[in-house]
Design an enzyme around this catalytic site. Structure first.
Site, PDB file in Angstrom:
ATOM      1  N   GLU A 116     -52.461  43.231  57.730  1.00  0.00           N
ATOM      2  CA  GLU A 116     -52.383  42.135  58.689  1.00  0.00           C
ATOM      3  C   GLU A 116     -52.516  40.827  57.920  1.00  0.00           C
ATOM      4  OE1 GLU A 116     -54.756  44.587  59.342  1.00  0.00           O
ATOM      5  OE2 GLU A 116     -53.690  45.628  60.944  1.00  0.00           O
ATOM      6  N   TYR A 128     -45.939  38.735  50.405  1.00  0.00           N
ATOM      7  CA  TYR A 128     -45.675  40.085  50.910  1.00  0.00           C
ATOM      8  C   TYR A 128     -44.178  40.305  51.147  1.00  0.00           C
ATOM      9  CZ  TYR A 128     -50.732  40.069  51.595  1.00  0.00           C
ATOM     10  OH  TYR A 128     -52.085  39.982  51.391  1.00  0.00           O
TER      11      TYR A 128
HETATM   12  C1  LIG Z   1     -52.161  34.729  48.790  1.00  0.00           C
HETATM   13  C2  LIG Z   1     -52.658  34.692  47.342  1.00  0.00           C
HETATM   14  C3  LIG Z   1     -53.315  36.022  47.022  1.00  0.00           C
HETATM   15  C4  LIG Z   1     -51.446  34.490  46.412  1.00  0.00           C
HETATM   16  O1  LIG Z   1     -51.914  34.567  45.069  1.00  0.00           O
HETATM   17  P1  LIG Z   1     -51.190  33.771  43.876  1.00  0.00           P
HETATM   18  O2  LIG Z   1     -51.715  34.319  42.615  1.00  0.00           O
HETATM   19  O3  LIG Z   1     -51.276  32.305  44.073  1.00  0.00           O
HETATM   20  O4  LIG Z   1     -49.660  34.213  44.107  1.00  0.00           O
HETATM   21  P2  LIG Z   1     -48.544  34.332  42.980  1.00  0.00           P
HETATM   22  O5  LIG Z   1     -48.666  33.221  42.010  1.00  0.00           O
HETATM   23  O6  LIG Z   1     -48.532  35.723  42.446  1.00  0.00           O
HETATM   24  O7  LIG Z   1     -47.216  34.076  43.841  1.00  0.00           O
HETATM   25  C5  LIG Z   1     -46.545  35.175  44.407  1.00  0.00           C
HETATM   26  C6  LIG Z   1     -45.666  34.682  45.544  1.00  0.00           C
HETATM   27  O8  LIG Z   1     -46.477  34.168  46.603  1.00  0.00           O
HETATM   28  C7  LIG Z   1     -45.772  33.107  47.218  1.00  0.00           C
HETATM   29  N1  LIG Z   1     -46.512  31.872  47.005  1.00  0.00           N
HETATM   30  C8  LIG Z   1     -47.466  31.627  46.079  1.00  0.00           C
HETATM   31  N2  LIG Z   1     -47.957  30.386  46.227  1.00  0.00           N
HETATM   32  C9  LIG Z   1     -47.274  29.841  47.258  1.00  0.00           C
HETATM   33  C10 LIG Z   1     -47.307  28.597  47.913  1.00  0.00           C
HETATM   34  N3  LIG Z   1     -48.171  27.636  47.533  1.00  0.00           N
HETATM   35  N4  LIG Z   1     -46.484  28.394  48.965  1.00  0.00           N
HETATM   36  C11 LIG Z   1     -45.629  29.365  49.378  1.00  0.00           C
HETATM   37  N5  LIG Z   1     -45.554  30.574  48.795  1.00  0.00           N
HETATM   38  C12 LIG Z   1     -46.354  30.796  47.757  1.00  0.00           C
HETATM   39  C13 LIG Z   1     -44.420  33.031  46.559  1.00  0.00           C
HETATM   40  O9  LIG Z   1     -43.542  33.915  47.262  1.00  0.00           O
HETATM   41  C14 LIG Z   1     -44.717  33.568  45.184  1.00  0.00           C
HETATM   42  O10 LIG Z   1     -43.593  34.088  44.544  1.00  0.00           O
HETATM   43  P3  LIG Z   1     -42.758  33.141  43.540  1.00  0.00           P
HETATM   44  O11 LIG Z   1     -43.711  32.626  42.523  1.00  0.00           O
HETATM   45  O12 LIG Z   1     -41.739  34.073  42.980  1.00  0.00           O
HETATM   46  O13 LIG Z   1     -42.185  32.056  44.391  1.00  0.00           O
HETATM   47  C15 LIG Z   1     -53.636  33.504  47.100  1.00  0.00           C
HETATM   48  O14 LIG Z   1     -53.036  32.335  47.572  1.00  0.00           O
HETATM   49  C16 LIG Z   1     -54.995  33.677  47.757  1.00  0.00           C
HETATM   50  O15 LIG Z   1     -55.888  34.295  47.203  1.00  0.00           O
HETATM   51  N6  LIG Z   1     -55.166  33.084  48.973  1.00  0.00           N
HETATM   52  C17 LIG Z   1     -56.439  33.127  49.674  1.00  0.00           C
HETATM   53  C18 LIG Z   1     -56.730  34.493  50.240  1.00  0.00           C
HETATM   54  C19 LIG Z   1     -55.607  35.002  51.111  1.00  0.00           C
HETATM   55  O16 LIG Z   1     -55.065  34.277  51.944  1.00  0.00           O
HETATM   56  N7  LIG Z   1     -55.269  36.306  50.936  1.00  0.00           N
HETATM   57  C20 LIG Z   1     -54.260  36.981  51.700  1.00  0.00           C
HETATM   58  C21 LIG Z   1     -54.892  37.568  52.921  1.00  0.00           C
HETATM   59  S1  LIG Z   1     -53.706  38.498  53.897  1.00  0.00           S
END
Ligand SMILES: CC(C)(COP(=O)(O)OP(=O)(O)OC[C@H]1O[C@@H](n2cnc3c(N)ncnc32)[C@H](O)[C@@H]1OP(=O)(O)O)[C@@H](O)C(=O)NCCC(=O)NCCS
Length: 161
Positions: A116, A128
């Site tokens: 979710e 995702y």
């Molecule tokens: C969601 C989360 C885990 C992503 O981690 P991250 O290490 O920043 O993500 P990545 O660098 O691996 O990016 C992977 C993809 O996420 C998306 N993404 C990452 N940052 C983004 C941003 N600021 N805006 C939109 N999409 C984004 C993109 O699709 C990206 O792929 P791309 O680099 O090829 O464009 C991180 O933002 C986080 O910990 N957020 C807080 C907790 C949370 O919300 N967890 C999910 C609960 S369901």
């Protein structure tokens, strides 16, 4: 849970995955509190140290920078938590950890990963979707939020054998 994996990660630094241990909890809670408006408590994390749960740590140069919590329910892997430290976001860590937990779920005989995500969490939704997850439904009012309950998208990734 003793799986460990060390490979070359995004950028110059190597990323390593391993299981979360109880001694990681203070760091996990520190990251959790920066990651969510309604963070899990220590008691919730402690309740996840069970045989059918996988708690994955992502480390960079030995320091824990993220974690994921997955519950195995019959043949379904339910991703309950995925969080990266704010200072380590945007360079592929989240994608790396997601791919790791998906690979492990497949190895462990799961047929799909289900999760979710808040409808307002576009960053996670994009992550995702780009990893192949599709939306299969909505859980109305699933999450607490400042302005009243917020809906969840339900997303799944079928796993090939
Ligand atoms: C969601 C989360 C885990 C992503 O981690 P991250 O290490 O920043 O993500 P990545 O660098 O691996 O990016 C992977 C993809 O996420 C998306 N993404 C990452 N940052 C983004 C941003 N600021 N805006 C939109 N999409 C984004 C993109 O699709 C990206 O792929 P791309 O680099 O090829 O464009 C991180 O933002 C986080 O910990 N957020 C807080 C907790 C949370 O919300 N967890 C999910 C609960 S369901």
């Amino acid at each position: 849970m003793s799986n460990e994996q060390a490979v070359s990660g995004p950028g110059e630094n190597s990323l390593e995955t391993r299981s979360v241990s109880c001694s990681d909890l203070s760091r996990v809670l520190e990251i959790e509190r920066q990651g969510y408006s309604h963070p899990w408590s220590e008691a919730v994390f402690l309740d996840c140290f069970k045989d059918n749960y996988r708690l994955w740590a992502l480390c960079k140069e030995g320091a824990l920078i993220g974690y994921a919590v997955v519950a195995y329910l019959v043949d379904e892997a339910h991703l309950l938590n995925l969080c990266i430290h704010p200072d380590s976001r945007g360079f592929g860590a989240g994608r790396y950890l997601l791919e790791h937990l998906v690979d492990k779920a497949r190895e462990d005989g799961m047929t799909q990963v289900l999760l979710e995500v808040r409808v307002s969490n576009r960053t996670a939704e994009q992550l995702y979707r780009s990893a192949g997850f599709g939306e299969i439904g909505c859980r109305p009012g699933y999450y607490p939020a400042a302005n009243g309950p917020e809906d969840a998208r339900v997303m799944t990734l079928p796993l090939d054998k």
